[in-house]
Structures are given as structure tokens and as C-alpha cells.
Design a protein around this motif. Structure first.
Motif, PDB file in Angstrom:
ATOM      1  N   ILE A  10       0.842  -1.199   0.000  1.00  0.00           N
ATOM      2  CA  ILE A  10       0.000   0.000   0.000  1.00  0.00           C
ATOM      3  C   ILE A  10       0.880   1.253   0.000  1.00  0.00           C
ATOM      4  O   ILE A  10       0.634   2.211  -0.731  1.00  0.00           O
ATOM      5  N   ARG A  11       1.936   1.195   0.813  1.00  0.00           N
ATOM      6  CA  ARG A  11       2.860   2.331   0.856  1.00  0.00           C
ATOM      7  C   ARG A  11       3.517   2.570  -0.511  1.00  0.00           C
ATOM      8  O   ARG A  11       3.579   3.702  -0.995  1.00  0.00           O
ATOM      9  N   LYS A  13       2.474   1.795  -3.450  1.00  0.00           N
ATOM     10  CA  LYS A  13       1.484   2.316  -4.396  1.00  0.00           C
ATOM     11  C   LYS A  13       1.237   3.808  -4.125  1.00  0.00           C
ATOM     12  O   LYS A  13       1.205   4.618  -5.042  1.00  0.00           O
ATOM     13  N   ALA A  14       1.096   4.136  -2.840  1.00  0.00           N
ATOM     14  CA  ALA A  14       0.845   5.530  -2.468  1.00  0.00           C
ATOM     15  C   ALA A  14       2.015   6.420  -2.873  1.00  0.00           C
ATOM     16  O   ALA A  14       1.840   7.554  -3.296  1.00  0.00           O
ATOM     17  N   ARG A  15       3.212   5.866  -2.751  1.00  0.00           N
ATOM     18  CA  ARG A  15       4.421   6.616  -3.075  1.00  0.00           C
ATOM     19  C   ARG A  15       4.427   7.011  -4.558  1.00  0.00           C
ATOM     20  O   ARG A  15       4.804   8.108  -4.913  1.00  0.00           O
ATOM     21  N   GLN A  17       1.756   7.387  -6.364  1.00  0.00           N
ATOM     22  CA  GLN A  17       0.629   8.268  -6.665  1.00  0.00           C
ATOM     23  C   GLN A  17       0.752   9.632  -6.005  1.00  0.00           C
ATOM     24  O   GLN A  17      -0.102  10.484  -6.189  1.00  0.00           O
ATOM     25  N   VAL A  18       1.830   9.809  -5.258  1.00  0.00           N
ATOM     26  CA  VAL A  18       1.862  10.961  -4.362  1.00  0.00           C
ATOM     27  C   VAL A  18       1.751  12.286  -5.100  1.00  0.00           C
ATOM     28  O   VAL A  18       1.141  13.234  -4.605  1.00  0.00           O
ATOM     29  N   ARG A  21      -2.133  13.130  -6.084  1.00  0.00           N
ATOM     30  CA  ARG A  21      -3.140  13.407  -5.069  1.00  0.00           C
ATOM     31  C   ARG A  21      -3.006  14.836  -4.556  1.00  0.00           C
ATOM     32  O   ARG A  21      -1.907  15.333  -4.366  1.00  0.00           O
ATOM     33  N   GLN A  60     -10.644  10.725  -1.091  1.00  0.00           N
ATOM     34  CA  GLN A  60      -9.406  11.292  -0.555  1.00  0.00           C
ATOM     35  C   GLN A  60      -9.640  12.703  -0.006  1.00  0.00           C
ATOM     36  O   GLN A  60      -8.787  13.259   0.662  1.00  0.00           O
TER      37      GLN A  60
ATOM     38  N   LEU B 153       4.734   2.607   6.823  1.00  0.00           N
ATOM     39  CA  LEU B 153       4.042   3.465   5.850  1.00  0.00           C
ATOM     40  C   LEU B 153       4.838   4.702   5.452  1.00  0.00           C
ATOM     41  O   LEU B 153       4.663   5.225   4.349  1.00  0.00           O
ATOM     42  N   ASP B 156       4.083   8.763   2.995  1.00  0.00           N
ATOM     43  CA  ASP B 156       3.227   8.831   1.811  1.00  0.00           C
ATOM     44  C   ASP B 156       1.809   8.322   2.002  1.00  0.00           C
ATOM     45  O   ASP B 156       0.899   8.709   1.289  1.00  0.00           O
ATOM     46  N   ALA B 157       1.628   7.434   2.947  1.00  0.00           N
ATOM     47  CA  ALA B 157       0.295   6.883   3.156  1.00  0.00           C
ATOM     48  C   ALA B 157      -0.117   7.079   4.607  1.00  0.00           C
ATOM     49  O   ALA B 157       0.279   6.324   5.477  1.00  0.00           O
ATOM     50  N   PRO B 162      -7.787   5.934   2.568  1.00  0.00           N
ATOM     51  CA  PRO B 162      -8.756   4.862   2.312  1.00  0.00           C
ATOM     52  C   PRO B 162      -8.129   3.463   2.266  1.00  0.00           C
ATOM     53  O   PRO B 162      -8.660   2.526   2.868  1.00  0.00           O
TER      54      PRO B 162
END
Ligand SMILES: Nc1ncnc2c1ncn2[C@@H]1O[C@H](COP(=O)(O)OP(=O)(O)O)[C@@H](O)[C@H]1O
Ligand SMILES: [Mg+2]
Lengths: 123, 185
Positions: A10-11, A13-15, A17-18, A21, A60, B153, B156-157, B162
Motif C-alpha cells: 500500500i505504501r 502504491k501511495a508513493r 501516486q503521491v 493526489r 481522498q 508506511l 506517503d500513506a 482509504p
């Protein structure tokens, strides 16, 4: 089974997309009354419905928090939805988990206040 | 309250209001000894001895008038009703520890209820605070420390994003199920 390894994914993926967002600035702040009166009246399932529905829809732009007693105990569970752009506030009263799902879909996603659940329509 | 888990939600709001940054929630069950204990410990502003007395007993009078809260006395009563016990240890400027012990087989015992939802919501709705949740039942134990999640994390998250929210709910439910056992897996 959920694992901590999944959390790393998850991290990652978020990285990636940062940049995409819009960080930090939530458009709506949802405050659920979590004083003793609110909890006794059923605020936890309401808060849970907001969190789960918003997460399911991947919203978000919404921040969900709790707040203390705002002095209208007879209307608990009470939920305030604040538009952080213009500071306007809608107060929903006598909420349930089902009503919370409606508020997420109509108000937070589509921008339409659910008038029938507001304090104005219930007092 | 209909569930002790709702009391935990309420009691923990006190820790949040007291400015705590780290809150330990421990639920420990010993079936052989017929005991269930719930502890909430925080590093918030704490209370003086006098304050603790007036919080535990709403009729205890001090010179300063204060509005009477119900959350703590209610939790205390629920524990004592089962033949259990209740105590608060607090130090001004350091923090507070509240410990309630219950006797589950007593007819006045209130069920623990959905402690998973309580912990899940406390974490997601207070993403800047840290929680250590410890659930023990006899030999089984599960510990969740949000500081460890944060370490994984990074920046970034956030804990309330969500994706993390959905992961956390599932993780807590599965791990609690393993500790609590019995029910359909
Ligand atoms: N963990 C804590 N840290 C500091 N003060 C506390 C804590 N728990 C309770 N208190 C004090 O005790 C008071 C009474 O708590 P409570 O019975 O829950 O009622 P209420 O939260 O409605 O005031 C609080 O207002 C607060 O001043
Ligand atoms: Mg309280």
C-alpha cells in the motif's frame, strides 16, 4: 489474511501516486459527536459507517474525526459536515449508519445536502 | 452502555481531551480465573489526587465547582456491579492509567462487544495519535502498535487514507478473531 507485507505494498502504491493526489487539504471535514451522550445514543456505528463508506469509495477529499458534546444531547447522534473551502456547516441529527451512507453518497460525493436529516428539518 | 467496548470508546475520549499522544488500550481475558480486565493508559495532562477523587465519585465535593461527568463513574459502576474492581492512577503532568476488572460469569456482566470497531475508529479518526492495542485471551495475544505501522508506511500513506483504513479494519478483525477463537473462522 491481511499481513504487514500488504501494508508495504500500500505504501509503495501511495508513493507512486503521491504527485497525483491533492495532499493535505480535505474538502469536507466530518465531525461525529463522541461524548458519553453521543456514544450511548449510537454514535459509534454512525462513525463506522462514515469511515467505511468513504474508504470503500476511495474518497481522498474527506477527513472524518470525532468531537465532544455540542450541547444538543436530545439530537444525538449528531454529525457536522464542514465545507473547509467556505467554512459552511451542515448539522445532521438523530443519525444512523444507514443515514450516514446516504450523507456520504449525496453530500460528500455529489454535493447535495440531505435536508431531511438536518437539524432544521428535525426540530 | 450496551457494550464495554463503548465505554472504552468514551473513556479514551478523555485521554484524547487530556492531550495524550500515546494511548495504550489493553483487554485481557482469563477464562480459568473468570476475569476480564480493561486498561486505558495515556501520557496526557494527568490529574491531582483531589481531581481523581472527584472524578471517581461525582458527589465528592471540592471547593471548586465543576461540571459532573458521567463517563468514568459509569465505567466504575459497571465493573463493581459484577464484583470486580476499578482504579485510577494518575499523576499531574505525566498521565493517567485507568484499570477496570470484571467478573464475566456474573449476571450483571455487560458483554465486551465490538472492541475491534472501537480500536479501529480511534486509530483512523485520530491519525496524529499513537495507540498500542493489546488483546489477550488466556494463552493467545495480539498487539497492534501504530508506531510500527507508521514506520512501514512512512510519509506517503497516512493512517487514515482509504487504502490503509480498509487494510486496518481487516487486519484487526482477523487478528482479534484468532485471539478470541471459538466463533466461526
Ligand atoms: N485520562 C484523563 N486524563 C486527564 N483528565 C481526565 C482523564 N479522564 C478523566 N479526566 C477528567 O475527569 C473528568 C470527568 O470525566 P468523565 O467522567 O469521562 O466525564 P466528562 O468526560 O463528560 O467530563 C474529565 O472532564 C477530565 O477533567
Ligand atoms: Mg468522558
Amino acid at each position: 489474511m491481511k499481513s504487514l507485507a500488504e501494508l508495504q505494498a500500500i505504501r509503495d502504491k501511495a508513493r507512486m501516486q503521491v504527485g497525483l493526489r491533492s495532499e493535505g487539504n480535505a474538502e469536507f471535514r466530518v465531525q461525529v459527536g463522541m461524548a458519553t451522550c453521543g456514544i450511548a445514543a449510537g454514535a459509534r456505528p454512525v462513525l463506522n459507517a462514515f469511515v467505511e463508506e468513504a474508504a470503500k469509495r476511495g474518497l481522498q477529499n474527506v477527513m472524518i474525526t470525532q468531537t465532544g458534546c455540542i450541547g444538543i444531547c436530545q439530537f444525538e447522534p449528531v454529525v457536522e459536515v464542514i465545507n473547509t473551502k467556505d467554512g459552511s456547516k451542515v448539522t445532521y441529527v438523530k443519525m444512523t449508519a444507514e443515514k450516514a451512507v446516504r450523507v456520504v453518497n449525496d453530500h460528500l460525493v455529489n454535493g447535495n445536502v440531505v435536508t431531511e436529516f438536518t437539524i432544521g428539518a428535525n426540530s | 452502555m450496551r457494550e464495554l467496548a463503548l465505554n472504552v470508546m468514551d473513556i479514551t475520549q478523555n485521554s484524547i481531551s487530556a492531550g495524550a499522544t500515546l494511548i495504550h488500550i489493553t483487554v485481557e481475558e482469563n477464562t480459568g480465573k473468570d476475569r476480564l480486565s480493561i486498561a486505558v493508559e495515556d501520557n496526557g495532562c494527568g490529574m491531582t489526587e483531589e481531581q481523581v477523587k472527584s472524578v471517581i465519585d461525582p458527589f465528592y465535593t471540592t471547593r471548586t465547582t465543576r461540571k459532573v461527568g458521567l463517563g468514568v463513574p459509569l465505567f466504575k459502576m459497571e465493573a463493581e456491579m459484577t464484583g470486580g474492581s476499578f482504579r485510577i492512577d494518575s499523576e499531574k503532568g505525566k498521565g493517567t492509567k485507568l484499570l477496570a476488572e470484571f467478573v464475566p460469569s456474573h449476571v450483571d456482566m455487560i458483554p465486551l462487544g465490538n472492541i475491534t470497531d472501537t480500536v479501529f475508529l480511534l486509530i483512523t479518526c485520530n491519525p496524529s495519535l499513537d495507540f498500542v492495542y493489546r488483546r489477550v485471551k488466556d494463552e493467545a495475544e495480539f498487539v497492534l502498535d501504530t508506531r510500527e505501522l507508521r514506520e512501514i508506511l512512512g510519509e506517503d500513506a497516512p493512517l487514515n487514507s482509504p487504502e490503509v483504513t480498509q487494510w486496518l479494519k481487516g487486519y484487526l478483525e482477523e487478528q482479534t478473531q484468532i485471539v478470541e477463537g471459538g466463533n466461526s473462522i
